[in-house]
Scaffold this motif. Structure first.
Motif, PDB file in Angstrom:
ATOM      1  N   LEU A 148      -2.383  12.396  33.741  1.00  0.00           N
ATOM      2  CA  LEU A 148      -1.857  11.338  32.888  1.00  0.00           C
ATOM      3  C   LEU A 148      -2.421  11.466  31.475  1.00  0.00           C
ATOM      4  CD1 LEU A 148      -2.534   8.202  35.181  1.00  0.00           C
ATOM      5  CD2 LEU A 148      -0.544   9.708  35.240  1.00  0.00           C
ATOM      6  N   PHE A 149      -1.605  11.081  30.504  1.00  0.00           N
ATOM      7  CA  PHE A 149      -2.124  10.896  29.157  1.00  0.00           C
ATOM      8  C   PHE A 149      -1.757   9.489  28.711  1.00  0.00           C
ATOM      9  CE2 PHE A 149      -1.794  11.367  24.436  1.00  0.00           C
ATOM     10  CZ  PHE A 149      -3.169  11.440  24.227  1.00  0.00           C
ATOM     11  N   ASN A 150      -2.760   8.728  28.342  1.00  0.00           N
ATOM     12  CA  ASN A 150      -2.586   7.310  27.992  1.00  0.00           C
ATOM     13  C   ASN A 150      -1.767   6.570  29.052  1.00  0.00           C
ATOM     14  OD1 ASN A 150      -4.157   7.672  25.780  1.00  0.00           O
ATOM     15  ND2 ASN A 150      -2.473   7.821  24.316  1.00  0.00           N
ATOM     16  N   GLY A 151      -2.054   6.891  30.307  1.00  0.00           N
ATOM     17  CA  GLY A 151      -1.450   6.159  31.414  1.00  0.00           C
ATOM     18  C   GLY A 151      -0.120   6.697  31.906  1.00  0.00           C
ATOM     19  N   LYS A 152       0.450   7.693  31.186  1.00  0.00           N
ATOM     20  CA  LYS A 152       1.763   8.213  31.599  1.00  0.00           C
ATOM     21  C   LYS A 152       1.621   9.640  32.122  1.00  0.00           C
ATOM     22  CE  LYS A 152       4.648   5.571  28.377  1.00  0.00           C
ATOM     23  NZ  LYS A 152       3.660   5.188  27.337  1.00  0.00           N
ATOM     24  N   ALA A 153       2.369   9.940  33.190  1.00  0.00           N
ATOM     25  CA  ALA A 153       2.348  11.295  33.738  1.00  0.00           C
ATOM     26  C   ALA A 153       2.811  12.285  32.673  1.00  0.00           C
ATOM     27  CB  ALA A 153       3.259  11.376  34.959  1.00  0.00           C
ATOM     28  N   ILE A 154       2.152  13.437  32.608  1.00  0.00           N
ATOM     29  CA  ILE A 154       2.507  14.448  31.605  1.00  0.00           C
ATOM     30  C   ILE A 154       3.665  15.275  32.156  1.00  0.00           C
ATOM     31  CG2 ILE A 154       1.662  16.434  30.290  1.00  0.00           C
ATOM     32  CD1 ILE A 154      -1.048  15.163  30.234  1.00  0.00           C
ATOM     33  N   THR A 155       4.876  14.876  31.802  1.00  0.00           N
ATOM     34  CA  THR A 155       6.071  15.553  32.312  1.00  0.00           C
ATOM     35  C   THR A 155       6.717  16.411  31.228  1.00  0.00           C
ATOM     36  OG1 THR A 155       7.340  13.587  31.735  1.00  0.00           O
ATOM     37  CG2 THR A 155       6.580  13.752  34.004  1.00  0.00           C
ATOM     38  N   ASP A 156       6.448  16.103  29.986  1.00  0.00           N
ATOM     39  CA  ASP A 156       7.056  16.823  28.866  1.00  0.00           C
ATOM     40  C   ASP A 156       6.539  18.264  28.834  1.00  0.00           C
ATOM     41  OD1 ASP A 156       8.434  16.658  26.069  1.00  0.00           O
ATOM     42  OD2 ASP A 156       6.466  17.565  25.709  1.00  0.00           O
ATOM     43  N   LYS A 157       7.469  19.224  28.724  1.00  0.00           N
ATOM     44  CA  LYS A 157       7.091  20.641  28.809  1.00  0.00           C
ATOM     45  C   LYS A 157       6.113  21.029  27.700  1.00  0.00           C
ATOM     46  CE  LYS A 157       9.160  24.631  30.638  1.00  0.00           C
ATOM     47  NZ  LYS A 157       8.782  24.416  32.000  1.00  0.00           N
ATOM     48  N   ASP A 158       6.399  20.581  26.472  1.00  0.00           N
ATOM     49  CA  ASP A 158       5.522  20.945  25.359  1.00  0.00           C
ATOM     50  C   ASP A 158       4.124  20.376  25.560  1.00  0.00           C
ATOM     51  OD1 ASP A 158       7.631  22.238  24.257  1.00  0.00           O
ATOM     52  OD2 ASP A 158       8.156  20.633  22.834  1.00  0.00           O
ATOM     53  N   LEU A 159       4.088  19.138  26.018  1.00  0.00           N
ATOM     54  CA  LEU A 159       2.793  18.502  26.254  1.00  0.00           C
ATOM     55  C   LEU A 159       2.035  19.237  27.360  1.00  0.00           C
ATOM     56  CD1 LEU A 159       1.346  16.124  24.979  1.00  0.00           C
ATOM     57  CD2 LEU A 159       2.227  14.651  26.794  1.00  0.00           C
ATOM     58  N   GLN A 160       2.787  19.647  28.403  1.00  0.00           N
ATOM     59  CA  GLN A 160       2.145  20.393  29.489  1.00  0.00           C
ATOM     60  C   GLN A 160       1.527  21.687  28.978  1.00  0.00           C
ATOM     61  OE1 GLN A 160       4.545  20.989  32.971  1.00  0.00           O
ATOM     62  NE2 GLN A 160       4.532  18.817  33.527  1.00  0.00           N
ATOM     63  N   GLU A 161       2.194  22.285  27.977  1.00  0.00           N
ATOM     64  CA  GLU A 161       1.664  23.546  27.453  1.00  0.00           C
ATOM     65  C   GLU A 161       0.404  23.346  26.620  1.00  0.00           C
ATOM     66  OE1 GLU A 161       4.870  25.746  25.729  1.00  0.00           O
ATOM     67  OE2 GLU A 161       5.754  26.107  27.713  1.00  0.00           O
ATOM     68  N   SER A 162       0.181  22.128  26.186  1.00  0.00           N
ATOM     69  CA  SER A 162      -1.047  21.838  25.425  1.00  0.00           C
ATOM     70  C   SER A 162      -2.218  21.486  26.333  1.00  0.00           C
ATOM     71  CB  SER A 162      -0.806  20.674  24.476  1.00  0.00           C
ATOM     72  OG  SER A 162       0.385  20.848  23.756  1.00  0.00           O
ATOM     73  N   VAL A 163      -1.981  21.580  27.648  1.00  0.00           N
ATOM     74  CA  VAL A 163      -3.011  21.181  28.618  1.00  0.00           C
ATOM     75  C   VAL A 163      -3.698  22.408  29.194  1.00  0.00           C
ATOM     76  CG1 VAL A 163      -3.314  20.238  30.940  1.00  0.00           C
ATOM     77  CG2 VAL A 163      -1.920  19.012  29.287  1.00  0.00           C
ATOM     78  N   ASP A 164      -5.013  22.325  29.332  1.00  0.00           N
ATOM     79  CA  ASP A 164      -5.783  23.330  30.077  1.00  0.00           C
ATOM     80  C   ASP A 164      -6.439  22.629  31.253  1.00  0.00           C
ATOM     81  OD1 ASP A 164      -5.639  25.886  28.929  1.00  0.00           O
ATOM     82  OD2 ASP A 164      -6.780  25.164  27.198  1.00  0.00           O
ATOM     83  N   LEU A 165      -6.287  23.213  32.439  1.00  0.00           N
ATOM     84  CA  LEU A 165      -6.945  22.663  33.621  1.00  0.00           C
ATOM     85  C   LEU A 165      -7.775  23.762  34.263  1.00  0.00           C
ATOM     86  CD1 LEU A 165      -4.248  20.615  35.576  1.00  0.00           C
ATOM     87  CD2 LEU A 165      -6.440  19.751  34.763  1.00  0.00           C
ATOM     88  N   LYS A 166      -8.986  23.426  34.667  1.00  0.00           N
ATOM     89  CA  LYS A 166      -9.846  24.412  35.323  1.00  0.00           C
ATOM     90  C   LYS A 166     -10.550  23.746  36.493  1.00  0.00           C
ATOM     91  CE  LYS A 166     -12.709  25.650  31.963  1.00  0.00           C
ATOM     92  NZ  LYS A 166     -13.638  26.431  31.117  1.00  0.00           N
ATOM     93  N   ILE A 167     -10.627  24.471  37.605  1.00  0.00           N
ATOM     94  CA  ILE A 167     -11.375  23.966  38.759  1.00  0.00           C
ATOM     95  C   ILE A 167     -12.389  25.030  39.156  1.00  0.00           C
ATOM     96  CG2 ILE A 167     -11.237  23.132  41.131  1.00  0.00           C
ATOM     97  CD1 ILE A 167      -8.386  22.233  40.523  1.00  0.00           C
ATOM     98  N   THR A 168     -13.657  24.664  39.154  1.00  0.00           N
ATOM     99  CA  THR A 168     -14.721  25.638  39.424  1.00  0.00           C
ATOM    100  C   THR A 168     -15.604  25.146  40.556  1.00  0.00           C
ATOM    101  OG1 THR A 168     -14.719  26.082  37.046  1.00  0.00           O
ATOM    102  CG2 THR A 168     -16.506  27.059  38.328  1.00  0.00           C
ATOM    103  N   HIS A 169     -15.858  26.037  41.518  1.00  0.00           N
ATOM    104  CA  HIS A 169     -16.736  25.723  42.643  1.00  0.00           C
ATOM    105  C   HIS A 169     -18.184  25.903  42.204  1.00  0.00           C
ATOM    106  CE1 HIS A 169     -18.344  26.663  46.867  1.00  0.00           C
ATOM    107  NE2 HIS A 169     -17.858  25.445  46.937  1.00  0.00           N
ATOM    108  N   HIS A 170     -19.077  25.170  42.828  1.00  0.00           N
ATOM    109  CA  HIS A 170     -20.489  25.176  42.415  1.00  0.00           C
ATOM    110  C   HIS A 170     -21.125  26.579  42.530  1.00  0.00           C
ATOM    111  CE1 HIS A 170     -21.633  24.292  46.871  1.00  0.00           C
ATOM    112  NE2 HIS A 170     -21.686  25.568  46.652  1.00  0.00           N
ATOM    113  N   ASN A 171     -22.316  26.697  41.989  1.00  0.00           N
ATOM    114  CA  ASN A 171     -23.138  27.905  42.136  1.00  0.00           C
ATOM    115  C   ASN A 171     -22.577  29.136  41.439  1.00  0.00           C
ATOM    116  OD1 ASN A 171     -25.233  26.731  43.426  1.00  0.00           O
ATOM    117  ND2 ASN A 171     -24.795  27.540  45.461  1.00  0.00           N
ATOM    118  N   THR A 172     -21.998  28.956  40.264  1.00  0.00           N
ATOM    119  CA  THR A 172     -21.556  30.136  39.511  1.00  0.00           C
ATOM    120  C   THR A 172     -22.738  31.060  39.212  1.00  0.00           C
ATOM    121  OG1 THR A 172     -21.811  28.866  37.481  1.00  0.00           O
ATOM    122  CG2 THR A 172     -19.606  28.993  38.402  1.00  0.00           C
TER     123      THR A 172
END
Lengths: 186, 332
Positions: free
Chosen positions: B242-266
């Motif tokens: 969400l951004f400001n409470g709204k789901a990020i559905t807009d394609k351009d907005l989605q492209e401005s997003v970075d998501l990372k998931i990292t497991h412990h003990n790198t």
């Protein structure tokens, strides 16, 4: 097989009050033949050569094939602080039972190594009769300073399985388990 | 003997930091400057770790909470503020004059607060914090059954990027008006970043509850379609970004997003094995936890700043919304 007293008082550590424990006597009681789903279950707390040895926390419960909980058959513990360590029971039933429903009659103190009998009358937590072709029996045993073992055993209620016995060999913290199905399904 | 409260010297929220600490933090800030990447606001991850995330019982249990800035997930490297541990032995030192440092990074670190959202959805008081040199720490007593949210709150970080006259990229911490006099002659391509960091985790005593996990409606955040304290290895968890409470559905907005998931003990492996989930059309993503342990989910959204900059240099201004969420995944 060991007989256990139907009623006994277990002395706990000083900081815990003693509780009265109700466990069903181990006798060859007839299965609840009136119900389609009914079970006689024998579980074993294994003898484990460990020092120090702590009696395991034990949870036995039933779920449907979608892993929706149906009923807790037994919870043996000595301090609620560690109930969460029976992770699968805690997530499925413990959290809610803890607040919403007394475990009296199902819960008791931890037990010494031996064989114990449990019966299920085919009803869920609310006393509603269950009629399913398949159930999952879950057994979780966790020992302080020891290991945790969790088994999930599917049980089919079909004409072929009527009257049959399922034997689950001992594994880790859980000793041998036998499940006796009713002779007839209604 | 179990001590229920921290020493009195920790409990005073208004204990003033000594200037020595300001210098120390200044050094940290320099360290941050040298590693911060221009392309991303993360150079370092920030995180909070509760000693326990799932608790049971009738007694109100205490949970210790560590937080730090580090590249090794979850090994502490830099503290995030709090009363210096030395000051616990020296109340006179602790009550010396306030750190007057004008260093914006020091100011930002000094702005750090920890608060909780209790199971009834209300915001509790700030928790006392100790600076342990490599990490900061606090403790929380779970008076009620249900789910708590633990928030580490800081002022936004301002960074000014520019190119020196010879074309090499450089940066200074602080808003443009603050760094203006420090800019070298001939600096070009000025860009300002304002980074909003939201660092949090969840802890549940007894039954799960949903008030504290509800979206706040502010900035970049996750909607939890799977409860954050019921995560098991080999199972999928589902989220909506969400951004400001709204789901990020807009394609351009989605492209401005970075998501990372990292497991412990790198620290103990050669590959970071960071997962980068993609959003579907509804702004949702799903992750199947490969193994138990602690995970850090980092999200970042870069947007042109809404604040008008009347500067004649045609400065481009960017707002970066970042969150850092710690989740504990249990073995089956």
């Amino acid at each position: 097989m060991k007989m256990i007293q139907p009623i006994r008082t277990i002395k706990r550590c000083l900081h815990l009050c003693s509780i009265t424990l109700l466990l069903l006597p181990l006798t060859t009681m007839p299965s609840y033949a009136k119900e389609k789903n009914a079970l006689d279950i024998t579980i074993t707390v294994p003898t484990i050569d460990a020092s120090p040895y702590h009696r395991p926390f034990v949870a036995v419960w039933l779920e449907d094939t979608n892993r929706k909980p149906i009923k807790t058959l037994a919870v043996w513990y000595d301090d609620e602080t560690w109930l969460k360590d029976m992770r699968q029971w805690w997530r499925k039933l413990g959290r809610k039972l803890h607040n919403a429903q007394s475990l009296d009659g199902l819960s008791g103190a931890t037990q010494k190594p031996g064989t114990y009998s449990l019966q299920w009358d085919g009803k869920d937590n609310k006393g509603k009769t269950i009629k399913l072709d398949e159930l999952l029996l879950n057994i979780e045993m966790v020992r302080e300073e020891g290991d945790r073992t969790y088994i999930r055993q599917p049980i089919m209620f079909t004409q072929d399985s009527a009257g049959s016995t399922i034997t689950i060999p001992a594994d880790g913290e859980i000793g041998q388990t036998t499940i006796q199905l009713p002779k007839t399904f209604n | 003997m179990f001590i229920k409260t921290l020493p009195a010297s920790c409990q005073n929220q208004h204990v003033i930091r000594k200037s020595k600490q300001g210098m120390h933090l200044g050094a940290i800030a320099l360290g941050l400057c040298s590693t911060l990447l221009c392309s991303s606001a993360f150079g370092h991850s920030r995180w909070v770790i509760p000693s326990h995330s799932i608790l049971s019982g009738d007694k109100a249990p205490m949970v210790s909470i560590d937080f730090s800035i580090s590249n090794d997930i979850f090994h502490p490297d830099l503290p995030l503020g709090g009363i210096p541990i030395q000051a616990l032995n020296d109340k006179a030192e602790a009550s010396k004059g306030e750190d007057q440092s004008n260093n914006p990074m020091v100011k930002m670190l000094n702005s750090t607060r920890v608060n909780v959202i209790t199971p009834d959805g209300k915001t509790g008081a700030d928790l006392p914090m100790v600076n342990l040199g490599r990490k900061s720490a606090t403790a929380l007593t779970l008076e009620h059954s249900g789910t708590y949210r633990v928030n580490v709150i800081q002022n936004p970080v301002d960074v000014t990027l520019f190119k020196k006259s010879d074309g090499t990229p450089s940066r200074l911490f602080g808003p443009l008006e603050h760094v203006k006099e420090k800019l070298p002659n001939g600096a070009t391509e000025l860009k300002t970043l304002r980074i909003y960091n939201d660092i949090h985790t969840y802890v549940t005593r007894n039954d799960l509850s949903n008030k504290a996990i509800a979206p706040t409606g502010r900035g970049l955040e996750l909607k939890h379609n799977t409860h954050p304290n019921e995560l098991f290895a080999k199972e999928a968890a589902k989220y909506t970004l969400l951004f400001n409470g709204k789901a990020i559905t807009d394609k351009d907005l989605q492209e401005s997003v970075d998501l990372k998931i990292t497991h412990h003990n790198t620290r103990y492996r050669n590959q970071r094995n960071t997962e980068t989930p993609t959003l579907n059309k509804k702004g949702e993503f799903s992750i199947t936890w490969s193994e138990p342990g602690l995970y850090l989910i980092e999200g970042e959204l870069s947007l042109p700043s809404r604040s008008k900059n009347s500067d004649a240099n045609k400065v481009s201004n960017t707002d970066i919304y970042a969150f850092f969420l710690t989740l504990e995944v249990t073995p089956q």
